[in-house]
Design a protein around this motif. Sequence first.
Motif, PDB file in Angstrom:
ATOM      1  N   GLY A 172     -22.390 -10.654  -3.620  1.00  0.00           N
ATOM      2  CA  GLY A 172     -21.650  -9.526  -3.052  1.00  0.00           C
ATOM      3  C   GLY A 172     -21.776  -9.313  -1.553  1.00  0.00           C
ATOM      4  O   GLY A 172     -20.974  -8.592  -0.973  1.00  0.00           O
TER       5      GLY A 172
ATOM      6  N   GLU B 261     -20.725  -6.788  -9.958  1.00  0.00           N
ATOM      7  CA  GLU B 261     -21.491  -7.995 -10.292  1.00  0.00           C
ATOM      8  C   GLU B 261     -22.002  -7.843 -11.721  1.00  0.00           C
ATOM      9  O   GLU B 261     -23.187  -8.018 -12.013  1.00  0.00           O
TER      10      GLU B 261
ATOM     11  N   GLU C 120     -19.029   0.739   2.763  1.00  0.00           N
ATOM     12  CA  GLU C 120     -17.591   0.491   2.579  1.00  0.00           C
ATOM     13  C   GLU C 120     -16.897   1.749   2.027  1.00  0.00           C
ATOM     14  O   GLU C 120     -15.809   2.092   2.444  1.00  0.00           O
TER      15      GLU C 120
ATOM     16  N   ARG D 271     -14.573 -15.955   3.172  1.00  0.00           N
ATOM     17  CA  ARG D 271     -14.197 -14.642   2.635  1.00  0.00           C
ATOM     18  C   ARG D 271     -12.918 -14.113   3.265  1.00  0.00           C
ATOM     19  O   ARG D 271     -12.593 -14.464   4.395  1.00  0.00           O
ATOM     20  N   ALA D 272     -12.259 -13.275   2.511  1.00  0.00           N
ATOM     21  CA  ALA D 272     -11.013 -12.620   2.957  1.00  0.00           C
ATOM     22  C   ALA D 272     -10.035 -13.627   3.567  1.00  0.00           C
ATOM     23  O   ALA D 272      -9.462 -13.413   4.625  1.00  0.00           O
TER      24      ALA D 272
ATOM     25  N   GLU E  17      -1.915  -5.711   3.522  1.00  0.00           N
ATOM     26  CA  GLU E  17      -1.403  -5.932   2.169  1.00  0.00           C
ATOM     27  C   GLU E  17      -2.559  -5.817   1.189  1.00  0.00           C
ATOM     28  O   GLU E  17      -3.676  -6.215   1.516  1.00  0.00           O
ATOM     29  N   PRO E  18      -2.305  -5.333  -0.011  1.00  0.00           N
ATOM     30  CA  PRO E  18      -3.400  -5.368  -1.000  1.00  0.00           C
ATOM     31  C   PRO E  18      -3.688  -6.822  -1.393  1.00  0.00           C
ATOM     32  O   PRO E  18      -2.769  -7.653  -1.390  1.00  0.00           O
TER      33      PRO E  18
ATOM     34  N   THR F 243     -14.403  -4.832  -3.874  1.00  0.00           N
ATOM     35  CA  THR F 243     -15.032  -3.532  -3.581  1.00  0.00           C
ATOM     36  C   THR F 243     -13.976  -2.437  -3.420  1.00  0.00           C
ATOM     37  O   THR F 243     -14.056  -1.392  -4.061  1.00  0.00           O
ATOM     38  N   PHE F 244     -12.954  -2.695  -2.589  1.00  0.00           N
ATOM     39  CA  PHE F 244     -11.928  -1.667  -2.411  1.00  0.00           C
ATOM     40  C   PHE F 244     -11.094  -1.495  -3.673  1.00  0.00           C
ATOM     41  O   PHE F 244     -10.518  -0.431  -3.890  1.00  0.00           O
TER      42      PHE F 244
ATOM     43  N   PRO G 276     -12.099 -14.174  -7.316  1.00  0.00           N
ATOM     44  CA  PRO G 276     -13.026 -14.979  -6.511  1.00  0.00           C
ATOM     45  C   PRO G 276     -13.837 -14.159  -5.503  1.00  0.00           C
ATOM     46  O   PRO G 276     -13.458 -13.033  -5.162  1.00  0.00           O
TER      47      PRO G 276
ATOM     48  N   PHE H 135      -6.114  -3.196   6.968  1.00  0.00           N
ATOM     49  CA  PHE H 135      -5.598  -3.937   5.812  1.00  0.00           C
ATOM     50  C   PHE H 135      -4.078  -3.762   5.747  1.00  0.00           C
ATOM     51  O   PHE H 135      -3.583  -2.647   5.674  1.00  0.00           O
TER      52      PHE H 135
ATOM     53  N   GLY I 101     -11.904  -8.951  -2.080  1.00  0.00           N
ATOM     54  CA  GLY I 101     -11.627  -7.513  -1.946  1.00  0.00           C
ATOM     55  C   GLY I 101     -11.844  -6.687  -3.199  1.00  0.00           C
ATOM     56  O   GLY I 101     -11.197  -5.658  -3.388  1.00  0.00           O
TER      57      GLY I 101
ATOM     58  N   PHE J 276       0.820  -1.210   0.000  1.00  0.00           N
ATOM     59  CA  PHE J 276       0.000   0.000   0.000  1.00  0.00           C
ATOM     60  C   PHE J 276       0.861   1.271   0.000  1.00  0.00           C
ATOM     61  O   PHE J 276       0.421   2.323  -0.450  1.00  0.00           O
TER      62      PHE J 276
ATOM     63  N   ASP K 102     -21.305  -9.253   2.180  1.00  0.00           N
ATOM     64  CA  ASP K 102     -20.120  -9.609   2.956  1.00  0.00           C
ATOM     65  C   ASP K 102     -20.522  -9.834   4.418  1.00  0.00           C
ATOM     66  O   ASP K 102     -20.432  -8.938   5.241  1.00  0.00           O
TER      67      ASP K 102
HETATM   68  N1  LIG Z   1      -6.512  -5.691   1.500  1.00  0.00           N
HETATM   69  C1  LIG Z   1      -7.337  -6.306   2.306  1.00  0.00           C
HETATM   70  N2  LIG Z   1      -6.883  -6.975   3.397  1.00  0.00           N
HETATM   71  C2  LIG Z   1      -7.722  -7.621   4.222  1.00  0.00           C
HETATM   72  N3  LIG Z   1      -9.061  -7.663   4.052  1.00  0.00           N
HETATM   73  C3  LIG Z   1      -9.571  -7.016   2.987  1.00  0.00           C
HETATM   74  C4  LIG Z   1      -8.756  -6.307   2.079  1.00  0.00           C
HETATM   75  N4  LIG Z   1      -9.561  -5.767   1.136  1.00  0.00           N
HETATM   76  C5  LIG Z   1     -10.819  -6.117   1.442  1.00  0.00           C
HETATM   77  N5  LIG Z   1     -10.835  -6.857   2.565  1.00  0.00           N
HETATM   78  C6  LIG Z   1     -12.015  -7.448   3.221  1.00  0.00           C
HETATM   79  O1  LIG Z   1     -12.362  -8.627   2.508  1.00  0.00           O
HETATM   80  C7  LIG Z   1     -13.764  -8.853   2.597  1.00  0.00           C
HETATM   81  C8  LIG Z   1     -14.340  -9.179   1.236  1.00  0.00           C
HETATM   82  O2  LIG Z   1     -14.220  -8.063   0.391  1.00  0.00           O
HETATM   83  P1  LIG Z   1     -15.305  -7.726  -0.732  1.00  0.00           P
HETATM   84  O3  LIG Z   1     -16.671  -7.721  -0.155  1.00  0.00           O
HETATM   85  O4  LIG Z   1     -14.842  -6.525  -1.438  1.00  0.00           O
HETATM   86  O5  LIG Z   1     -15.153  -9.027  -1.644  1.00  0.00           O
HETATM   87  P2  LIG Z   1     -15.605  -9.240  -3.149  1.00  0.00           P
HETATM   88  O6  LIG Z   1     -14.417  -9.714  -3.873  1.00  0.00           O
HETATM   89  O7  LIG Z   1     -16.298  -8.029  -3.669  1.00  0.00           O
HETATM   90  O8  LIG Z   1     -16.628 -10.440  -2.986  1.00  0.00           O
HETATM   91  P3  LIG Z   1     -17.957 -10.796  -3.839  1.00  0.00           P
HETATM   92  O9  LIG Z   1     -17.494 -11.394  -5.119  1.00  0.00           O
HETATM   93  O10 LIG Z   1     -18.661 -11.771  -2.992  1.00  0.00           O
HETATM   94  O11 LIG Z   1     -18.688  -9.524  -4.047  1.00  0.00           O
HETATM   95  C9  LIG Z   1     -14.358  -7.610   3.220  1.00  0.00           C
HETATM   96  O12 LIG Z   1     -14.698  -7.885   4.549  1.00  0.00           O
HETATM   97  C10 LIG Z   1     -13.254  -6.577   3.162  1.00  0.00           C
HETATM   98  O13 LIG Z   1     -13.315  -5.672   4.237  1.00  0.00           O
END
Ligand SMILES: Nc1ncnc2c1ncn2[C@@H]1O[C@H](COP(=O)(O)OP(=O)(O)OP(=O)(O)O)[C@@H](O)[C@H]1O
Length: 547
Positions: free
Chosen positions: A456, A303, A243, A486-487, A177-178, A206-207, A200, A175, A204, A153, A458
């Motif tokens: 989506g 999505e 978020e 997840r995560a 690491e990316p 969304t970010f 998958p 967070f 992550g 980051f 979470d």
């Molecule tokens: N760099 C990061 N490090 C740790 N956790 C993270 C990081 N980025 C996102 N997260 C966490 O990972 C979780 C899943 O993220 P997110 O909802 O964006 O997944 P997604 O890939 O969009 O899933 P979906 O396909 O189900 O929509 C969230 O709780 C988020 O806060």
Amino acid sequence: MEKDASFLFGGISFNRKKFARDFDRFKGKNIVDSAEKLQLIEKEDKTFDDSLEKVEFVENEISEMEDETSTSVSKKRKRKEKGTVSDSVEGFSVFKSSKLKKEAASEETDQSVNELIQGKKEYYQQLERDAIFRKMHNIHVSGSNIPSPLHNFAELRSRYKCRSYLLRNLAKLGFKEPTPIQRQTIPVLLSGRECFACAPTGSGKTFAFVFPILMKLKHTSKDGVRAVILSPTRELAAQTTRECKKLARKKFYIRLMTKQLAKSGDFSKLRCDVLISTPLRLKFAIQKRKLDLSRVEFLVLDESDKLFEPGMLEQVDFVVKACTNPSIIRSLFSATLPDIVEDRARTIMHDAVRIIIGRKNSASETIEQKLVYVGSEEGKLLALRQSFAESLNPPVLVFVQNKERAKELYDELKLEDIRPDVIHSDLSQIQRENAIDNFRAGKTWVLIATDVVARGMDFKGVNCVINYDFPDAAAAYIHRIGRSGRAGRSGQAITFYTEADIPFLRNIANVITSSGGEVPEWIMSLTKKKWRKHRPQRETISTQPDI
Ligand SMILES: Nc1ncnc2c1ncn2[C@@H]1O[C@H](COP(=O)(O)OP(=O)(O)OP(=O)(O)O)[C@@H](O)[C@H]1O
């Protein structure tokens, strides 16, 4: 593969025919400024894949070029050396000075050749480092001139001058690491490129789109909506808004398009930097409330495959058309991205980068997946009760085919000691929100749901997803089970199947095996069914005898 061909997925190759001019130049004729040449090469080197073999090939090419260049330079030196003999003749200062000039020019030439070789070498070394790094993180890319992935980051500041408040807010989220999708998508969007991103569930995404939007918008503005994020469900739109606010805090106006806002909002006066909405509400606001989207700089279709399904496609299309800013950056995100969606989207996108994490359209590898034969509809209820009796490890999500079945199953289970609740589209918005909040807070243990929360959402720490009714498509399966694991956490997914579902088993079995799971041999030998939507007529869920 043909050496001369330019190719997307085949790796780096140096096209000798195409670069004949450069080769000549390398040989010492007509040397131009090395930086200019490097630009030319970068421009023409359109494609790169993370195949290390190809990188080796390029290295060979470079060393060949070095050999060629040094031969040419040494020939020149020899010529020069010959020339020095006549230099010693006194009294012919005119010749001497012109010779000196030639010598100086020749030295310059040598220097620019060396600089050029060095520049090119560094360029390819960077590509090689990027390729190794992408390989380590299972990042697959295609497209031209793709920016290097993020190593950490901190690079957001060093490479992109990210403002401190954003990094502070990021740190507050904990967070470290990316994630792989963030490593590649953030630099791509920050460099103003459009993209398709497939990673998958729970990885992550969304970010991966929220962060670059906030970075690029820089500060709040009164000029109207500058970024639009489209989500297929209200629940997901609300979650994304939350978020987004976590990162932006008070620096931007982040708005969720609620029913109220769509019906009565005065958009001419509303401060809004980022607007998050379902397609229908946004279309309504554009048509009825004259919402102006002509200044939108970023459009995200989250999505995206769901948004491209019939029923939503027309509204999405309407929104896309309303975003008329010619320099808009559009991006598509999903855990499942069928080719047809990509093909369609390509017609509106410019020079988009394609980013795939792991294997396209596959489930998260942290989920343990099981198929359970339950014989008939009756058998499902027995199997469910038995599974709860043996080990109920809340929170548990139970998916059924439609809202009627959600109500029926809830009626069956509501008096049992498993703290059940239900969510489906017949409930009011408040009831739906409460169901989600209570499940998140651990007040309810078992949430019976339709596919309305399959995409989506979470829910942190969902231990188990039960597909009470077989999903209607492989993509639906991937998204449903993706509510757990997840995560990086582990999760479990159990899928009940009856006789009626057997013809469709193979499709799910493929998803299981491609994410590292095991499936009985006989299922793998079933023929793969061309699968539209599998929604068989199912018997009513009830243990009460018919009167
Ligand atoms: N760099 C990061 N490090 C740790 N956790 C993270 C990081 N980025 C996102 N997260 C966490 O990972 C979780 C899943 O993220 P997110 O909802 O964006 O997944 P997604 O890939 O969009 O899933 P979906 O396909 O189900 O929509 C969230 O709780 C988020 O806060």
